[in-house]
Design a protein around this motif. Structure first.
Motif, short mmCIF file in Angstrom:
data_model
loop_
_atom_site.label_atom_id
_atom_site.label_comp_id
_atom_site.label_asym_id
_atom_site.label_seq_id
_atom_site.Cartn_x
_atom_site.Cartn_y
_atom_site.Cartn_z
N MET A 161 43.11 -62.36 -9.98
CA MET A 161 44.25 -63.13 -9.25
C MET A 161 44.64 -64.32 -9.82
O MET A 161 43.88 -65.21 -10.24
CB MET A 161 43.91 -63.50 -7.59
N PRO A 162 46.09 -64.70 -10.08
CA PRO A 162 46.57 -65.77 -10.75
C PRO A 162 46.06 -67.04 -10.02
O PRO A 162 45.99 -67.19 -8.97
CB PRO A 162 48.17 -65.64 -10.98
N LYS A 163 46.09 -68.17 -10.74
CA LYS A 163 45.95 -69.46 -10.35
C LYS A 163 47.08 -69.92 -9.57
O LYS A 163 48.17 -69.59 -9.92
CB LYS A 163 45.38 -70.53 -11.24
N VAL A 164 46.94 -70.92 -8.71
CA VAL A 164 47.99 -71.82 -8.15
C VAL A 164 48.83 -72.40 -8.98
O VAL A 164 50.03 -72.09 -8.80
CB VAL A 164 47.71 -72.71 -7.05
N SER A 165 48.24 -72.88 -10.12
CA SER A 165 49.16 -73.51 -11.09
C SER A 165 50.07 -72.32 -11.74
O SER A 165 51.17 -72.86 -12.15
CB SER A 165 48.53 -74.37 -12.28
N GLU A 166 49.61 -71.08 -11.81
CA GLU A 166 50.57 -69.97 -12.52
C GLU A 166 51.42 -69.76 -11.54
O GLU A 166 52.64 -69.43 -11.97
CB GLU A 166 49.31 -68.79 -12.82
N TYR A 167 51.20 -69.68 -10.28
CA TYR A 167 52.38 -69.33 -9.44
C TYR A 167 53.49 -70.67 -9.55
O TYR A 167 54.70 -70.12 -9.47
CB TYR A 167 51.79 -69.35 -8.04
N VAL A 168 53.05 -71.91 -9.56
CA VAL A 168 54.10 -72.89 -9.72
C VAL A 168 54.96 -72.63 -11.04
O VAL A 168 56.01 -72.80 -11.03
CB VAL A 168 53.22 -74.02 -9.60
N LYS A 169 54.07 -72.43 -12.10
CA LYS A 169 54.91 -72.33 -13.41
C LYS A 169 55.82 -70.94 -13.21
O LYS A 169 57.13 -71.12 -13.81
CB LYS A 169 53.81 -71.88 -14.62
N ALA A 170 55.50 -69.85 -12.73
CA ALA A 170 56.14 -68.76 -12.44
C ALA A 170 57.34 -68.79 -11.74
O ALA A 170 58.62 -68.54 -12.16
CB ALA A 170 55.39 -67.58 -12.02
N ILE A 171 57.29 -69.53 -10.68
CA ILE A 171 58.51 -69.68 -9.72
C ILE A 171 59.48 -70.77 -10.39
O ILE A 171 60.67 -70.38 -10.29
CB ILE A 171 58.13 -70.17 -8.51
N THR A 172 59.05 -71.72 -11.06
CA THR A 172 59.78 -72.54 -11.94
C THR A 172 60.47 -71.92 -13.04
O THR A 172 61.54 -71.92 -13.31
CB THR A 172 58.94 -73.83 -12.72
N GLU A 173 59.93 -71.17 -13.85
CA GLU A 173 60.45 -70.26 -15.04
C GLU A 173 61.44 -69.31 -14.53
O GLU A 173 62.36 -69.13 -15.04
CB GLU A 173 59.35 -69.76 -15.89
N ALA A 174 61.45 -68.71 -13.33
CA ALA A 174 62.04 -67.81 -12.69
C ALA A 174 63.45 -68.38 -11.83
O ALA A 174 64.10 -67.70 -11.23
CB ALA A 174 61.34 -66.84 -11.78
N ARG A 175 63.24 -69.78 -11.95
CA ARG A 175 64.31 -70.26 -11.26
C ARG A 175 64.60 -70.16 -9.65
O ARG A 175 65.66 -70.09 -9.12
CB ARG A 175 65.72 -70.28 -12.03
N GLY A 176 63.36 -69.91 -9.20
CA GLY A 176 63.28 -69.63 -7.66
C GLY A 176 63.58 -68.59 -7.06
O GLY A 176 63.66 -68.17 -5.90
N ILE A 177 63.63 -67.24 -8.10
CA ILE A 177 63.74 -65.95 -7.84
C ILE A 177 62.62 -65.40 -7.62
O ILE A 177 61.74 -65.30 -8.53
CB ILE A 177 64.58 -65.25 -8.74
N VAL A 178 61.92 -65.32 -6.40
CA VAL A 178 60.80 -64.86 -6.31
C VAL A 178 60.27 -63.48 -6.72
O VAL A 178 59.05 -63.11 -7.32
CB VAL A 178 60.39 -64.84 -4.61
N THR A 179 61.15 -62.34 -6.70
CA THR A 179 60.93 -61.06 -7.42
C THR A 179 60.39 -61.33 -8.92
O THR A 179 59.73 -60.75 -9.30
CB THR A 179 62.07 -60.31 -7.22
N SER B 66 52.10 -76.85 -2.97
CA SER B 66 52.51 -77.07 -4.29
C SER B 66 53.86 -76.16 -5.08
O SER B 66 54.49 -76.29 -5.52
CB SER B 66 51.53 -77.33 -5.29
N VAL B 67 53.15 -74.57 -4.37
CA VAL B 67 54.09 -73.59 -4.73
C VAL B 67 55.20 -73.66 -4.05
O VAL B 67 56.44 -73.51 -4.63
CB VAL B 67 53.28 -72.16 -4.56
N LYS B 68 55.18 -73.88 -2.83
CA LYS B 68 56.36 -74.22 -1.66
C LYS B 68 57.17 -75.04 -2.37
O LYS B 68 58.80 -74.99 -2.48
CB LYS B 68 56.03 -74.38 -0.32
N GLN B 69 56.88 -76.15 -2.67
CA GLN B 69 57.40 -77.25 -3.27
C GLN B 69 58.19 -76.64 -4.76
O GLN B 69 59.42 -77.22 -4.86
CB GLN B 69 56.69 -78.53 -3.43
N ALA B 70 57.23 -76.37 -5.42
CA ALA B 70 58.19 -75.58 -6.98
C ALA B 70 59.37 -74.66 -6.66
O ALA B 70 60.30 -74.92 -7.10
CB ALA B 70 56.99 -75.08 -7.37
#
Length: 87
Positions: free
Chosen positions: A1-19, A41-45
């Motif tokens: 399971m990815p870390k919370v910081s990885e979720y933040v990074k992923a959603i930032t790099e995906a420009r808010g596209i969850v898929t 923190s992920v919701k804010q990202a």
């Protein structure tokens, strides 16, 4: 399971596209949304990434207006100048 910081990074790099973000971490969209709802923190990202994309799109709209693009001009007037009779 990815870390919370990885979720933040992923959603930032995906420009808010969850898929896209979910695919980059090899998790389901449902899992990603659970993490969004569980971790502020992920919701804010997510919110920040989507706001950033709105700014980019708005800037492009203004560029098109300045170049005389009639479609962009009409769109802007219909959505932002209703008080002046543009509906």
């Amino acid at each position: 399971m990815p870390k919370v910081s990885e979720y933040v990074k992923a959603i930032t790099e995906a420009r808010g596209i969850v898929t896209v973000a979910a695919e980059s971490l090899n998790v389901s969209r449902d899992t990603f949304y659970r993490i969004i709802n569980k971790h502020a923190s992920v919701k804010q990202a997510l919110e920040s990434a989507r706001e950033s994309m709105k700014d980019i799109a708005e800037n492009k709209l203004f560029e098109n207006i300045m170049q005389g693009d009639n479609g962009s001009i009409f769109f802007y007037l219909k959505t932002q100048a209703k008080d002046r009779g543009y509906v």
